[in-house]
Design a protein around this motif. Sequence first.
Motif, PDB file in Angstrom:
ATOM      1  N   PRO B 109       7.578  36.203  24.782  1.00 17.79           N
ATOM      2  CA  PRO B 109       7.383  35.377  25.973  1.00 17.79           C
ATOM      3  C   PRO B 109       8.679  34.766  26.476  1.00 17.79           C
ATOM      4  O   PRO B 109       8.745  34.298  27.613  1.00 17.79           O
ATOM      5  CB  PRO B 109       6.412  34.291  25.493  1.00 17.79           C
ATOM      6  CG  PRO B 109       6.662  34.194  24.026  1.00 17.79           C
ATOM      7  CD  PRO B 109       6.994  35.578  23.578  1.00 17.79           C
ATOM      8  N   LEU B 110       9.725  34.748  25.613  1.00 17.53           N
ATOM      9  CA  LEU B 110      10.976  34.113  26.012  1.00 17.53           C
ATOM     10  C   LEU B 110      12.022  35.131  26.434  1.00 17.53           C
ATOM     11  O   LEU B 110      13.198  34.806  26.556  1.00 17.53           O
ATOM     12  CB  LEU B 110      11.533  33.282  24.851  1.00 17.53           C
ATOM     13  CG  LEU B 110      10.633  32.163  24.341  1.00 17.53           C
ATOM     14  CD1 LEU B 110      11.341  31.382  23.234  1.00 17.53           C
ATOM     15  CD2 LEU B 110      10.220  31.222  25.468  1.00 17.53           C
ATOM     16  N   PHE B 115      19.910  32.170  26.798  1.00 17.47           N
ATOM     17  CA  PHE B 115      20.107  31.782  25.410  1.00 17.47           C
ATOM     18  C   PHE B 115      19.975  30.280  25.167  1.00 17.47           C
ATOM     19  O   PHE B 115      19.247  29.842  24.271  1.00 17.47           O
ATOM     20  CB  PHE B 115      21.496  32.260  24.950  1.00 17.47           C
ATOM     21  CG  PHE B 115      21.448  33.534  24.175  1.00 17.47           C
ATOM     22  CD1 PHE B 115      22.264  33.731  23.084  1.00 17.47           C
ATOM     23  CD2 PHE B 115      20.567  34.548  24.534  1.00 17.47           C
ATOM     24  CE1 PHE B 115      22.226  34.911  22.366  1.00 17.47           C
ATOM     25  CE2 PHE B 115      20.522  35.729  23.821  1.00 17.47           C
ATOM     26  CZ  PHE B 115      21.353  35.917  22.727  1.00 17.47           C
ATOM     27  N   ARG B 118      16.565  29.075  25.518  1.00 20.72           N
ATOM     28  CA  ARG B 118      15.688  29.613  24.480  1.00 20.72           C
ATOM     29  C   ARG B 118      15.844  28.805  23.205  1.00 20.72           C
ATOM     30  O   ARG B 118      14.856  28.459  22.562  1.00 20.72           O
ATOM     31  CB  ARG B 118      16.023  31.076  24.228  1.00 20.72           C
ATOM     32  CG  ARG B 118      15.050  31.767  23.300  1.00 20.72           C
ATOM     33  CD  ARG B 118      15.485  33.166  22.969  1.00 20.72           C
ATOM     34  NE  ARG B 118      15.213  34.102  24.050  1.00 20.72           N
ATOM     35  CZ  ARG B 118      14.780  35.350  23.858  1.00 20.72           C
ATOM     36  NH1 ARG B 118      14.539  35.782  22.644  1.00 20.72           N
ATOM     37  NH2 ARG B 118      14.587  36.154  24.860  1.00 20.72           N
ATOM     38  N   ALA B 119      17.054  28.492  22.819  1.00 19.69           N
ATOM     39  CA  ALA B 119      17.281  27.704  21.599  1.00 19.69           C
ATOM     40  C   ALA B 119      16.564  26.364  21.704  1.00 19.69           C
ATOM     41  O   ALA B 119      15.921  25.896  20.745  1.00 19.69           O
ATOM     42  CB  ALA B 119      18.769  27.511  21.387  1.00 19.69           C
ATOM     43  N   VAL B 122      12.725  26.824  21.332  1.00 17.03           N
ATOM     44  CA  VAL B 122      12.302  27.142  19.962  1.00 17.03           C
ATOM     45  C   VAL B 122      12.363  25.894  19.092  1.00 17.03           C
ATOM     46  O   VAL B 122      11.444  25.616  18.310  1.00 17.03           O
ATOM     47  CB  VAL B 122      13.164  28.278  19.372  1.00 17.03           C
ATOM     48  CG1 VAL B 122      12.839  28.476  17.904  1.00 17.03           C
ATOM     49  CG2 VAL B 122      12.942  29.572  20.132  1.00 17.03           C
ATOM     50  N   ARG B 123      13.448  25.127  19.233  1.00 17.29           N
ATOM     51  CA  ARG B 123      13.540  23.887  18.424  1.00 17.29           C
ATOM     52  C   ARG B 123      12.413  22.935  18.791  1.00 17.29           C
ATOM     53  O   ARG B 123      11.813  22.277  17.925  1.00 17.29           O
ATOM     54  CB  ARG B 123      14.889  23.201  18.665  1.00 17.29           C
ATOM     55  CG  ARG B 123      16.058  23.961  18.111  1.00 17.29           C
ATOM     56  CD  ARG B 123      17.313  23.099  18.044  1.00 17.29           C
ATOM     57  NE  ARG B 123      18.474  23.958  17.881  1.00 17.29           N
ATOM     58  CZ  ARG B 123      19.326  24.285  18.861  1.00 17.29           C
ATOM     59  NH1 ARG B 123      19.154  23.797  20.075  1.00 17.29           N
ATOM     60  NH2 ARG B 123      20.343  25.084  18.626  1.00 17.29           N
ATOM     61  N   LEU B 126       9.202  24.189  17.231  1.00 14.66           N
ATOM     62  CA  LEU B 126       9.165  23.900  15.800  1.00 14.66           C
ATOM     63  C   LEU B 126       8.853  22.415  15.559  1.00 14.66           C
ATOM     64  O   LEU B 126       8.083  22.063  14.654  1.00 14.66           O
ATOM     65  CB  LEU B 126      10.500  24.261  15.149  1.00 14.66           C
ATOM     66  CG  LEU B 126      10.690  25.729  14.743  1.00 14.66           C
ATOM     67  CD1 LEU B 126      12.120  25.982  14.302  1.00 14.66           C
ATOM     68  CD2 LEU B 126       9.713  26.113  13.641  1.00 14.66           C
ATOM     69  N   MET B 169       2.557  29.816  12.115  1.00 21.57           N
ATOM     70  CA  MET B 169       3.073  30.903  12.958  1.00 21.57           C
ATOM     71  C   MET B 169       2.184  31.138  14.168  1.00 21.57           C
ATOM     72  O   MET B 169       2.665  31.393  15.267  1.00 21.57           O
ATOM     73  CB  MET B 169       3.199  32.192  12.128  1.00 21.57           C
ATOM     74  CG  MET B 169       4.363  32.198  11.162  1.00 21.57           C
ATOM     75  SD  MET B 169       5.972  32.075  11.993  1.00 21.57           S
ATOM     76  CE  MET B 169       6.043  33.693  12.794  1.00 21.57           C
ATOM     77  N   LEU B 172       2.897  28.320  16.508  1.00 20.04           N
ATOM     78  CA  LEU B 172       4.237  28.488  17.099  1.00 20.04           C
ATOM     79  C   LEU B 172       4.194  29.537  18.195  1.00 20.04           C
ATOM     80  O   LEU B 172       4.788  29.368  19.265  1.00 20.04           O
ATOM     81  CB  LEU B 172       5.227  28.883  16.008  1.00 20.04           C
ATOM     82  CG  LEU B 172       6.699  28.913  16.398  1.00 20.04           C
ATOM     83  CD1 LEU B 172       7.177  27.529  16.802  1.00 20.04           C
ATOM     84  CD2 LEU B 172       7.549  29.440  15.245  1.00 20.04           C
ATOM     85  N   LYS B 173       3.479  30.596  17.946  1.00 19.01           N
ATOM     86  CA  LYS B 173       3.329  31.648  18.957  1.00 19.01           C
ATOM     87  C   LYS B 173       2.695  31.077  20.211  1.00 19.01           C
ATOM     88  O   LYS B 173       3.161  31.311  21.336  1.00 19.01           O
ATOM     89  CB  LYS B 173       2.472  32.783  18.398  1.00 19.01           C
ATOM     90  CG  LYS B 173       2.100  33.845  19.423  1.00 19.01           C
ATOM     91  CD  LYS B 173       1.142  34.871  18.845  1.00 19.01           C
ATOM     92  CE  LYS B 173      -0.264  34.349  18.699  1.00 19.01           C
ATOM     93  NZ  LYS B 173      -0.957  34.122  19.963  1.00 19.01           N
ATOM     94  N   LEU B 176       5.087  28.745  22.167  1.00 18.14           N
ATOM     95  CA  LEU B 176       6.120  29.461  22.923  1.00 18.14           C
ATOM     96  C   LEU B 176       5.515  30.159  24.138  1.00 18.14           C
ATOM     97  O   LEU B 176       6.120  30.197  25.205  1.00 18.14           O
ATOM     98  CB  LEU B 176       6.827  30.476  22.013  1.00 18.14           C
ATOM     99  CG  LEU B 176       7.704  29.880  20.928  1.00 18.14           C
ATOM    100  CD1 LEU B 176       8.261  30.963  20.014  1.00 18.14           C
ATOM    101  CD2 LEU B 176       8.839  29.044  21.516  1.00 18.14           C
ATOM    102  N   GLU B 177       4.314  30.694  23.949  1.00 17.21           N
ATOM    103  CA  GLU B 177       3.653  31.332  25.087  1.00 17.21           C
ATOM    104  C   GLU B 177       3.321  30.303  26.157  1.00 17.21           C
ATOM    105  O   GLU B 177       3.383  30.570  27.360  1.00 17.21           O
ATOM    106  CB  GLU B 177       2.371  32.047  24.631  1.00 17.21           C
ATOM    107  CG  GLU B 177       2.626  33.330  23.869  1.00 17.21           C
ATOM    108  CD  GLU B 177       1.360  33.973  23.342  1.00 17.21           C
ATOM    109  OE1 GLU B 177       0.303  33.296  23.309  1.00 17.21           O
ATOM    110  OE2 GLU B 177       1.424  35.159  22.964  1.00 17.21           O
TER     111      GLU B 177
END
Lengths: 277, 190
Positions: B109-110, B115, B118-119, B122-123, B126, B169, B172-173, B176-177
């Motif tokens: 999805p990202l 970059f 995205r970082a 993700v952080r 999490l 997981m 998390l998925k 992000l989606e």
Amino acid sequence: MTRDTDHTNRFEELCTGYVLHALGPEERSEFERMLKQADEKQMELYHKLRSTADNLAFAVEKVEPSQAVKEQLMQVIREELEESDGSVTTTPETGAEGVDTKVLALAASFALLVVSLSLIFYSFNLSSQLKAQTETLATQQQQLTELQNELQLKDELLAILQSRDLDMVMMKGMEASPNGYGKIIWDAEHQQALLQVSNLPPVPNGMEYQLWIIRNNQPVSAGLFSVNDPGRDSFFKIEEMADAEEQGSDAFAVTLEPKGGMPQPTGDTYLMGNRNE
Amino acid sequence: MKRIQARDAKALEQLYDHYNPLLYAMIISIVKEREEAEDLLQEVFLKVWEKAYSFDGQRGNVYSWIVTLARNKAIDRTRSKGYKTGQKASVSVEDDEAGIIPQGDHFDPLQSTIFSDRAELVRKALDDLPEEQRKVIKVAYYQGMTQSEIAQLLNLPLGTVKTRTRQGMIKLKNILEGFISGNDQGYRSY
């Protein structure tokens, strides 16, 4: 729980561990077997979880390695490229574009040698053929000349025979040639004459027949000739008949003389004829 | 990648400049030693150069391929040395072709996110996980441990580790989606 639910749960549990590379060998093998039989929905889940795991890399704080890592990496790459581009002994690539240049050069050299030898052989053959054809051409040219001469002679003889006023003296074979015979035919108007002989034997080497015009028992040479084929009639033009006519010839004789003729008859008489007979 | 496949060294250098900080950080988080991490980083990019011909842009993007390659090497190195727990390597992941050649990364999805963004995402994702789920995932990913090793490390039952990993997981998925809702269509490779 239904069997399908158990399977789905098990798939999900193993999948999350699998994408994190956190499974032991037995569970890893188990999941890979499940993956091979996964339906569309399960495959989608696997791919999404895998992407999720890959994105975790972004969560780390970036750290720069030393510059030496890049330098060493690029050095190795450059050396590999130089080795593959610069050496003709490089191992051939497995792809279609790879060619062992050494083998290619050797094959090209061998092919060139074969072609060169073939060309040399062909050239030699052509030279031989050319020489043979040149000789053939020369022979044919000579034959053509002889035919032209013969044709001219026959034209001259025919011209004599076509004359209105002709005299003829029959000649008989003598002891040396009993079956031989001939005749003198001359054209008094044009001062031309021809000799026709038959059944005279071929002349030996170094000898020739000589025609004599005899007047008052004095022989005068009227020309030389040879006969090679006794089965054929031979015709000769007598160039000296003009002189003979003026002198008033009484008889004609043919003797065999040394080549080049004699001032007086020395050999055997083969033909004789008197004018008034 | 096409340029690298065409043996363009400059292209590899550019790829290295783009990814090396991220990959190095990930590798070092697993192997814990800078010198070893640098060796592995070089091995990763040499592998990229060597295996470039087999990369299929229709099946995955460059980032996923390289990250998976790097992580596999790092984990394999730690497990072959019995690095943290003294256990011998139970499995080598380096030769895992399924790992080296990822499939279906159009599910990322990202993928269209730059970059730096995205970082951050993700952080944040999490951080949105429950602590216990985040911990097992981070140990598994950033330390390269198996679930059995994690269970020993955190003094937890193996089943608990599996459950927390699975739940974390999946969540998390979904997070992000949710960040890129409605923008998970299509595919773009680096």
